[in-house]
Enzyme design. Structure first.
Site, PDB file in Angstrom:
ATOM      1  N   GLY A  88       0.851  -0.366  -0.324  1.00 17.10           N
ATOM      2  CA  GLY A  88       0.142   0.285   0.368  1.00 17.10           C
ATOM      3  C   GLY A  88       0.434   1.428  -0.280  1.00 17.10           C
ATOM      4  N   GLY A  90       1.283   5.496   1.296  1.00 16.65           N
ATOM      5  CA  GLY A  90       0.153   6.396   1.379  1.00 16.65           C
ATOM      6  C   GLY A  90       1.405   7.938   1.509  1.00 16.65           C
ATOM      7  CB  VAL A  95       3.264  -0.524   3.290  1.00 13.07           C
ATOM      8  CG1 VAL A  95       4.120  -1.797   4.038  1.00 13.07           C
ATOM      9  CG2 VAL A  95       3.113   0.810   4.996  1.00 13.07           C
ATOM     10  CD  GLU A 161       3.388  -8.770  14.875  1.00 15.56           C
ATOM     11  OE1 GLU A 161       2.495  -9.633  14.912  1.00 15.56           O
ATOM     12  OE2 GLU A 161       3.013  -7.442  15.376  1.00 15.56           O
ATOM     13  CG  ASP A 164      -2.178 -13.213   6.397  1.00 16.65           C
ATOM     14  OD1 ASP A 164      -2.468 -12.525   4.980  1.00 16.65           O
ATOM     15  OD2 ASP A 164      -1.445 -13.964   6.288  1.00 16.65           O
ATOM     16  CG  ASP A 205      -6.511   8.036  10.656  1.00 19.22           C
ATOM     17  OD1 ASP A 205      -7.880   7.637  10.729  1.00 19.22           O
ATOM     18  OD2 ASP A 205      -6.076   7.718   9.586  1.00 19.22           O
ATOM     19  CE  LYS A 207      -7.543   5.115   8.600  1.00 20.90           C
ATOM     20  NZ  LYS A 207      -7.848   5.693   7.573  1.00 20.90           N
ATOM     21  CG  ASN A 210      -5.058   2.795  10.831  1.00 22.32           C
ATOM     22  OD1 ASN A 210      -4.525   2.310   9.319  1.00 22.32           O
ATOM     23  ND2 ASN A 210      -5.156   4.014  11.252  1.00 22.32           N
ATOM     24  CG  ASP A 223      -1.282   4.224   9.652  1.00 22.08           C
ATOM     25  OD1 ASP A 223       0.459   5.211  10.138  1.00 22.08           O
ATOM     26  OD2 ASP A 223      -1.560   5.021   8.196  1.00 22.08           O
TER      27      ASP A 223
END
Length: 913
Positions: A88, A90, A95, A161, A164, A205, A207, A210, A223
């Site tokens: 991903g 940002g 990442v 870390e 998954d 943040d 949510k 995250n 995050d």
């Protein structure tokens, strides 16, 4: 900063925020950040379009590279890790999934690094902040930081870390978790958030995306790139980011204060937790943002009441009124009306699950009674059948009760007598001699007389709450006299720890019996603080820090009461001062978290100020404030000695404002010497060696007078050793050709340094005889002996040396073990860098120690970067030497105009050339 530069930084910050956000909310965020500036909005959108075009070109190149059999990502190495694929992207970084590729062991990790073209110093500092945050947040429900560093291209990276897992809302729905299972999972998240808050971190943040849940049901909070680290340095960075347009949040989970740009606190996270809990229970959000405009967002989130929850996890079952009350309290508009901490929110959830009264309801007797009946319906039914049988035994019970009361009154009278005697011995005798020079012998007599008495008293106090509280307080006072390094003590660390354990056991049992027993909680906090500071002074910081965190958490609960007494506020301030010492006090075995340390000291000062407003007559508050200001100056001594002198002067002003009698006390006089000592070190850092030498001599004479009056007090020996060795350091600086103003004075300066080091050796030997297992003392003595011999060698007077170099170097090698703290490794590296003759130096071992000190301090201490740069140069790696020196310079605060350049900056600049 000129207007053009400031505007560019603002455009860049808004761009970074927008590119990190989902496309559907980008226009909203740009509108929020640009505040109606149409030209600014246009420039940000043009930049986004250009970035999108660049990404398309990059994607085309990757596709073409793939057709040629070349996977560009898989060829990229980040330290010992090889990147596999992009997970991903940002605003501040990307990442990647990666694996360890150095053959040490197999491991999948997530690698985050800054790889955007607009990653300037501002956002690199934010990235460094995230690394510092993650380094502290070692918790089973927070994704762990595994590694970190700088790539060969100069990009910062974190290795975390790899989780998954599935986002928490998807995990709950896919597995069709029950309400109790969802609440249990949510409690784990509250635990992680509370842990972050205790480390002065607000996530900002929270949510579902995250929070990932692994297949085994273990959640991980991710995050912290938008987190707020509550410390002055990071506060300045956050204010800069906000001023330049950066204010990160996800609208659906943002609190009213985030939308309005107000102060961010722990209550900000509890609001987001409330939204998350609402969503997990109802599969819907408490608000509906239809248009995603700024006006709509302010109207809905800041003004509209949240919708009442109607169904549970997709079903049509009504939500329990208690659970609804919890949700509504978490979602209140004003921060002070919400749960003040994640732990308080979790406490209400646990109460709900246990069918106990929840604080959010504020129910009366009828409500509490109803809860009790529902929890104990079976027992009450059985009890009704037993009532007749019980009546038959009333006569016998009354007679037994009469006899019991007689015995109880006797026990209470005996306990009262014991308590009065104990309080008299401890309060009157101890306070009379604690600050009296030469009182260590009298303290030993006091302890031997009282300890047996307290242990006997414990057997009679099991059913008497007040006596138990008095007993716990007595054990704390005795422990402080025995071995608490923050007080004049007898040096009996094991005895002190044993007595603190007794106090903790008593206070903890009372607190467990009644969670609302504020006095039991206060005594528990004091016992935890005392045990922590004793472990810290004994060099056992990893054991000490969890205890001081427990102590400050307890004090947070107590001081949340607006009617908290001044004495309680002063005790809480003391605890935060100890936390600051353990987190980041330089060079004495702290955790090297200078941001956390400064934040703790600032909290210390705020509590002192609050205590002074409550009752200005409370003793020691000014001294506590002076110590906090001194500690802040101590952190600044190496990197910003000019500012350090200012903060140390504030400390002296606090001391000068104390009553004359209090100024003359042992503790206050010793604190004044400590402040002046640090002022002298700061003067040395600025090259004002003559002023520093005069100040060191003044401090030494005062410390010597105190030590002569009480030669058994080990703290005073430590003070004297520090006075002599730090003054000697100044003469060595003055003799350094790179720093000297008059090279002709070099021989005299070297002789003065050697004389002072030699004067400190017998004091260190005496101290070590009292604490033979203290590794810091072993290192200090070895370093003093080697310094003397090396200086005589440099002066071409080897006849004055004792030729102990090889033995002392062997001691230092032993102390540089695998678990040594970074300060020990730094000290050993410095000795090997300057030992004479040069044939005794070991470049590879020196480099190993210097590397270890930087790695274990996360590359945050410029002095350690200087030692590493020197070690690389001695090892023949000039390029790496310049690189490490550059990193050290980057850590230093900006050089202010018209101010002298500190020693550390000069030496780093020399190494960086």
């Amino acid at each position: 900063m000129d207007l053009a530069t400031e505007r560019f930084l603002r455009i860049e910050a808004i761009f970074q925020e927008a590119i990190e956000a989902p496309e559907k909310v980008r226009d909203l965020l740009i509108e929020v950040q640009c505040k109606g500036d149409s030209q600014l909005m246009s420039e940000v959108r043009l930049l986004l379009e250009a970035c999108k075009a660049a990404e398309q070109v990059d994607e085309t190149w990757r596709s073409e590279a793939g057709t040629r059999g070349v996977d560009s990502l898989s060829l990229r190495r980040v330290g010992p890790y090889e990147i596999d694929k992009l997970l991903g992207r940002g605003g501040m970084g990307a990442v990647y999934l990666a694996h360890r590729a150095d053959g040490q062991f197999e491991q999948e990790v997530a690698v985050k690094l800054i790889d955007l073209p607009l990653a300037t110093a501002l956002f690199r500092e934010r990235f460094r902040q995230e690394r510092q945050i993650l380094a502290e947040l070692q918790h089973p429900y927070i994704a762990r930081l595994l590694d970190g560093g700088v790539t060969s291209e100069g990009d910062l990276y974190l290795v975390m870390e790899y989780v998954d897992g599935r986002p928490i809302h998807q995990y709950c729905n896919e597995r069709q978790l029950s309400l109790s299972e969802r609440l249990g999972l949510f409690l784990h998240i509250c635990e992680a958030v509370q842990f972050a808050h205790q480390h002065f971190v607000v996530h900002r943040d929270l949510k579902p995306d995250n929070i990932l849940v692994a297949p085994d049901g273990t959640p991980r909070l991710l995050d912290f790139g938008t987190a707020k680290l509550i410390s002055p340095t990071i506060d300045r960075l956050d204010r800069t980011l906000t001023r330049e347009g950066y204010s990160s949040f996800t609208p659906q989970y943002a609190s009213p204060e985030q939308i309005l740009g107000r102060t961010i606190t722990a209550a900000t996270d509890t609001y987001s937790l409330g939204v998350l809990l609402y969503y997990l229970i109802t599969c819907a959000l408490p608000y509906e943002l239809k248009e995603l405009t700024l006006e709509e967002m302010i109207r809905v989130i800041c003004e509209t009441p949240p919708r009442r929850p109607e169904h549970q996890a997709g079903s049509h079952k009504k939500i329990d009124v208690d659970l609804e009350a919890i949700l509504m309290k978490a979602l209140r508009k004003e921060p002070q009306d919400r749960y003040r901490s994640a732990e308080l929110l979790a406490s209400d959830i646990r109460a709900y699950m246990a069918r106990q009264p929840v604080a959010a309801r504020k129910g009366g007797f009828r409500y509490r009674a109803g809860k009790f009946i529902r929890r104990n319906s079976v027992l009450l039914l059985v009890g009704s059948f037993l009532a007749i049988s019980l009546l038959a035994g009333i006569t016998g019970i009354l007679w037994q009760s009469h006899q019991t009361n007689i015995q109880k009154r006797k026990a209470e009278a005996r306990s009262a007598d014991l308590r009065q005697l104990s309080n008299s011995l401890l309060s009157e005798l101890d306070q009379a001699i604690r600050d009296l020079p030469g009182s260590t012998g009298a303290q030993k007599l006091l302890v031997s007389r009282v300890l047996d008495h307290l242990d006997r008293m414990a057997a009679d106090a099991r059913d008497d709450r007040q006596t138990q509280l008095d007993l716990a307080s007595a054990y704390i006072q005795i422990g402080q006299v025995q071995g608490d390094g923050y007080f004049q003590n007898m040096g009996d660390t094991p005895g002190a720890l044993s007595d603190f354990d007794k106090a903790i056991a008593i206070a903890n049992s009372l607190s467990m019996l009644d969670r609302k027993d504020r006095e039991a909680l206060r005594v528990l906090a004091l016992a935890l603080r005392s045990r922590s500071e004793t472990l810290f002074r004994a060099g056992r910081t990893p054991e000490a820090v969890p205890l001081i965190r427990q102590a400050t958490s307890a004090f947070d609960i107590l001081t949340a009461d607006s009617n908290a007494s001044a004495s309680l506020l002063a005790e809480a301030a003391n605890a935060y001062g100890v936390m600051g010492d353990e987190l980041g006090q330089p060079m004495i075995g702290s955790l090297n978290d200078v941001y956390g340390a400064v934040a703790a000291y600032r909290t210390d000062l705020s509590l002192v100020i609050r205590a002074r407003k409550t009752d200005a007559s409370v003793a020691r508050t000014l001294r506590v404030a002076a110590i906090a200001s001194m500690r802040i100056g101590e952190i600044e001594m190496d990197t910003d000695p000019v500012q350090a002198l200012r903060d140390l002067d504030v400390a002296l002003q606090f001391l000068d404002a104390m009553p004359k009698g209090e100024q003359a006390s042992f503790g206050s006089a010793r604190t004044r010497s400590a402040v002046l000592h640090r002022q002298a070190i700061s003067l040395n850092e600025l090259g004002r060696y003559d002023e520093a030498a005069r100040l060191f001599d003044q401090v030494y004479q005062a410390d010597l007078k105190r030590q002569s009056a009480d030669p058994l007090d080990t703290r005073l020996l430590e003070d004297l050793i520090g006075d002599l060795s730090d003054e000697a350091d100044g003469y060595e600086y003055a003799a350094d050709p790179a720093l000297a103003r008059n090279p002709a004075d070099r021989p005299r300066n070297l002789r003065m340094a050697a004389s002072l080091y030699a004067k400190a050796i017998p004091l260190a030997e005496k101290f070590l005889r009292q604490e033979p297992a203290n590794e810091n003392l072993q290192e200090t003595l070895a370093e003093l002996i080697l310094d003397v011999d090396s200086l005589h060698f440099a002066l071409h007077s080897p006849g004055e040396t004792k030729h102990q170099e090889k033995d002392q170097l062997a001691i230092l090698r032993r102390l540089a073990h695998d678990t040594a703290d970074p300060f020990m490794l730094y000290a050993v590296a410095n000795v090997f860098l300057r030992v004479e003759p040069r044939s005794l130096r070991d470049p590879q071992f020196t480099l190993h120690c210097a590397q270890g000190s930087v790695e274990r301090s996360f590359g945050t201490i410029p002095a350690m970067q200087l030692a590493l740069a020197k070690a690389y140069r001695v090892a023949g790696q000039t390029a790496r030497s310049r690189e490490e020196a550059g990193k050290g310079l980057a850590i230093l605060p900006p050089q202010r105009p018209n101010e002298p350049k500190p020693r550390l900056r000069k030496l780093l600049e020399i190494e960086a050339r």
